[in-house]
Structure formats: structure tokens, C-alpha cells
Motif scaffolding. Structure first.
Motif: not given
Length: 498
Positions: A199-201, A212-226, A237-239
Motif C-alpha cells: 500500500k505504498t509507492y 563491475v570489473l569481473q563480469e561483462n556489462a549487463q542491463h540494469a533492473t528497475r524495481f517499482i512497487a505501486l 498506483y499507476l506507472y
């Protein structure tokens, strides 16, 4: 970039406030233009009376956008989700299922996991278990080509998501949330992860999926709680967001790191967050419904590929093939088999001419033992089926033909993998694909494309009825049969008449 972005909306707990949600969506679309999908996490139904829902269920009212929802998080709302495999709840409102992967025609991959975490057996109908999470992970992460998924939908927050990030407000992420979801997010590497229930954003800073410096670069993750729909505090409550499917993106563009990216919150989250990784995948139960459910409720255990054979002092004895409960026209040992049609016999499978085939060289690949579908085959039988398929492709290619393979697991008791050669000079793979899709549209059959890394054993559970097509390019089409299905479907003819 040139590829068209998809415009999506994600929503938190609706809790039965359908009018509030859909009126808000209409207002957004009027102002900003149409969106492609609405994805709802958390509690879609609430404890309010059903009068409002009945208007949508009966068609008096209609959702203004194609809406996909997760399942129950409590016993009270289980009644609304009758089909664990997912189903249409009302016009434009679809229940995804207990767990699985949804792949849109654009190639967008959405992994979903309904319910709340449960470590107890039996698992309640509104919960997921360590086995459920393991099966999702195994299905998706078993290939070396796996890079991640576009979107992950869960109702609970992942535990420890606040580590290394911005403040999550009143929610203590070290105590709140699911460690199993944390584990799943670690392995699936979603570009977006949506959750609710608190019940929060909270929009966490994006986090890395590599060291970093140990593995090849990968995409980032965005976490959104609504937050919950129509909350008095007016929490979000809408994204709204735009996304180009990962499979269509340039690799360099995909792995660009946002300026505010942080370390992965789950890497040092203690024993609990790594809990899912310590859970062995259920033996040969990595079933995934491609629209889509990974439910194994009615699944059967299948043999492994000789796991731990090195530690065994005795070689594994071959098992007897399963026997039919009654007469079978296709079990090789059965007197009913028309043996004059048999072309070749292997260890676990055989090849036969099709009786009344679509062409003179239409053949069938069949298991010697009694298996109803590809989904139920043991590992050694699958291996031999793949060898037959590869050999037939090479043979017919040398004769100037391409192979179309399909299986109809509906009103049949023994697997018949149909192999139909089509002259290369007559029609392209696209023509054949168009013929299937056109006939499907004419008969109101939803024929969906399967992800490249998946196969039919990963998208349908044993006992489920389905129709499956495999083209010579590796493209695959799948339809989950719910009720009736035309038995002659698959006898398509493309523009050249084949």
C-alpha cells in the motif's frame, strides 16, 4: 532507435475498485494517447460486494485497454480464479495464471508469479512454493543464451530490495517481502520488476546485474512497487512507461548503465535471499504454460538425463516403455499397428508413413512406448525425437524441400509428430507461417509465437491439450486448447496450394 516502443501501464492493488482504475486509464489515454497493455499486480479483487465486478463480467462495462492480472493472494479471492492455467475473466481482462511467461507478438517477455510465498506443504491455492520458483528459473535460465527478461510481475516485494538503494519509506525490506522473489529476480534479471501489497509507492534506484570489473556489462533492473488504487493519501498506483523488447535492442544500447545505478541489492543479502538457489529444481518439472502457466499441479515426474550417473557403481538399466491401458493403433508392439507403413525403427522412436497423408512423403515420428504427447516424453525419448527431426530436415533439404512439423494433443492417445515436406521452390517459410496464422484467425484460434529458447515441454504441462507448430527456421507457434478444436486444423494450404 528504429524499433517501435510499446507503451505500457502497471497498476498496484485494485481491490475491486474497477471503475476508479478504468476511469483513470481512460483519462490518461485521452490526454496522452493509447497504451498497449495494463499490467495489474497485487490484489485485483477486494472484500467489497461483487456488484461492480458483475457489470464487467457480464459485459455491461468494458475495460478500456487489454488488462492482464495476477491471481489470488488470500483464500477469500481464490474463487475468482477458477483456471490455474489462466483464463479470460471478462472482456479485455485476462488472468495470466499461477506462474509462467507471456510473450507478446512484439517479442516482449513478461514473467509472472501469482500469490504469496509459502514454505509449507500442501501449498495453498493463493501461494507459490520453492518448487514453483525453481521451475520458473530452470525453464528460463537453462540456456547459455539467456540474458534476462523484459518484465517480472509479482505481488510481494522482493526481500532486501532496499539494500544499497534509496529509502523505501516505512517498509523494512530486511523483514518484509519474499526471499524467493529476491532469488527469482536475481536469476531472471528483469528490466522492470513490479510488485504491490504494501500500500505504498516505491521506485528504487536502478541496480546492476553484473559485478563491475569481473563480469561483462549487463542491463540494469528497475524495481517499482505501486500503491493501492484510489488510496486517500494519493500515493502513486499507476506507472506509465515505454519499452522496446530486449530481443529487438542493440546489445550496446541494452547494457547502457543509468547514471544513478547501484549495486545489486540481493548479492549480500544473507542466507534467506540465496534460499531459492539452494532449492533443487523439481526433477524434470520445468513446465511453462506460454500464456501461460508453469503449474505442475497435474504434472507427472519425468526421468532426469542420467543425473548422478558418475557416482553410481552400476550402469542405469533402460526402463521399459510405458504401456497403453488398452488397444493402441500406434504402440509398436500392438497388433493394431499397420506395420507396412513403418519406415524405420530406433531405440525409443520409430518413423512411419502417414495414412492418408497431406503429401506422398508425409511422415510421422512416434514413440515406441505409449506417450500421449511430447510433454510427457522422458529425456532419452526426447533426445531421439530431436535426432529424427534433424535427420529428416537434412534429408528433405537435400531433396529441395523444407519441413513443417506439428503436433495436435487433442482427442489423441498416442503422440504423433507430423512431418510435412514442402518444396522450397513453391513457398517460403513466411508463406507457411501466414497460412497457419490466417486459418487460425478465421477460426478464432489464438496462435502465439513461442520464445526461441523455449520448447513445447517447457510451455505446456502433462495432460494439457494444445496444438504446436515448428517451422524450418526454428520459429514455433502454440495454441492452448481450452474447449473444442477443429481436428483438421494444420491441413493449411499456403498461396501456392501446398
Amino acid at each position: 532507435m528504429a524499433e517501435k516502443s510499446l507503451r505500457l501501464l502497471a497498476c498496484g492493488d485494485v481491490e475491486g475498485k474497477f471503475d476508479v482504475l478504468f476511469n483513470r486509464v481512460r483519462a490518461i489515454q485521452k490526454k496522452s494517447g493509447n497504451f498497449d497493455l495494463l499490467l495489474c499486480v497485487g490484489n485485483f479483487f477486494g472484500s467489497t460486494p461483487d456488484a461492480e465486478w458483475e457489470e464487467y463480467k457480464t459485459g455491461i462495462k468494458k475495460a478500456p485497454i487489454q488488462t492482464y492480472v495476477l491471481g489470488a493472494n488470500n483464500q477469500e479471492t481464490v474463487k475468482y480464479f477458477q483456471d490455474v492455467d489462466g483464463c479470460e475473466l471478462a472482456e479485455n481482462i485476462t488472468y495470466l495464471g499461477r506462474k509462467g511467461i507471456f510473450t507478446g507478438s512484439s517479442g516482449l517477455q513478461i514473467v509472472y508469479l501469482s500469490g504469496t510465498e509459502s514454505l509449507n506443504e500442501p501449498v495453498p491455492g493463493y501461494s507459490f512454493s520453492p518448487k514453483d520458483v525453481s521451475s520458473v528459473r530452470t525453464m528460463l535460465c537453462s540456456t547459455s543464451q539467456f540474458k534476462g527478461v523484459d518484465i517480472l510481475l509479482t505481488s510481494p516485494w522482493p526481500k532486501y530490495v532496499g539494500n544499497f538503494g534509496n529509502s523505501s519509506g516505512e517498509v523494512d525490506t530486511k523483514k518484509c517481502g519474499s526471499a524467493l522473489v529476491s532469488s527469482l529476480a536475481t536469476d531472471l534479471k528483469p528490466r522492470y520488476h513490479f510488485a504491490a501489497l504494501e500500500k505504498t509507492y516505491y521506485e528504487r534506484l536502478p541496480y546492476r546485474n553484473h559485478v563491475v570489473l569481473q563480469e561483462n556489462a549487463q542491463h540494469a533492473t528497475r524495481f517499482i512497487a505501486l500503491a493501492n488504487v484510489g488510496n486517500p493519501e494519493k500515493k502513486k498506483y499507476l506507472y506509465a512507461f515505454s519499452i522496446v523488447p530486449m530481443k529487438l535492442m542493440d546489445a550496446a544500447e541494452l547494457v547502457k548503465q543509468p547514471p544513478d545505478v547501484t549495486e545489486n541489492p540481493y548479492r549480500k543479502s544473507g542466507k534467506e535471499a540465496s534460499m531459492g538457489k539452494q532449492i533443487p529444481a523439481p526433477e524434470e518439472e520445468a513446465a511453462c504454460q506460454f500464456f501461460f502457466d508453469l503449474n505442475e499441479k497435474q504434472g507427472r515426474k519425468r526421468s532426469s538425463t542420467g543425473r548422478d550417473s558418475k557416482s553410481s557403481p552400476h550402469p542405469k538399466q533402460p526402463r521399459k516403455p510405458p504401456q497403453p491401458p488398452g488397444p493402441c493403433w500406434f504402440c509398436l508392439a500392438s497388433p493394431e499397428v499397420e506395420k507396412h507403413l513403418v519406415v524405420n525403427i530406433g531405440t525409443h522412436c520409430y518413423l512411419a508413413l502417414a495414412k492418408g497423408g497431406l503429401s506422398d512423403d508425409h511422415v510421422l515420428v512416434l514413440p515406441i512406448g505409449h506417450y500421449q504427447s511430447v510433454v510427457e516424453l522422458s529425456a532419452e525419448v526426447v533426445e531421439e525425437v530431436e535426432k529424427y527431426k534433424a535427420t529428416l530436415r537434412r534429408f528433405f533439404k537435400s531433396r529441395g524441400k523444407r519441413c513443417v512439423l506439428f503436433e495436435r494433443n487433442y482427442k489423441s492417445h498416442h503422440l504423433q509428430l507430423q512431418v510435412i515436406p514442402v518444396p522450397l521452390s513453391c513457398c517460403s517459410t513466411d508463406d507457411i507461417k501466414d497460412a497457419f496464422i490466417t486459418q487460425a484467425e478465421q477460426q478464432q484460434i489464438e496462435l502465439l509465437e513461442i520464445p526461441e529458447h523455449a520448447d513445447v515441454k517447457q510451455i505446456a504441462q502433462p495432460g494439457a491439450a494444445y496444438f504446436y507448430v515448428e517451422l524450418d527456421t526454428g520459429e514455433k507457434l502454440f495454441h492452448r486448447i481450452k474447449k473444442n478444436f477443429p481436428l483438421q486444423f494444420g491441413s493449411n494450404r499456403c498461396r501456392c496450394g501446398h
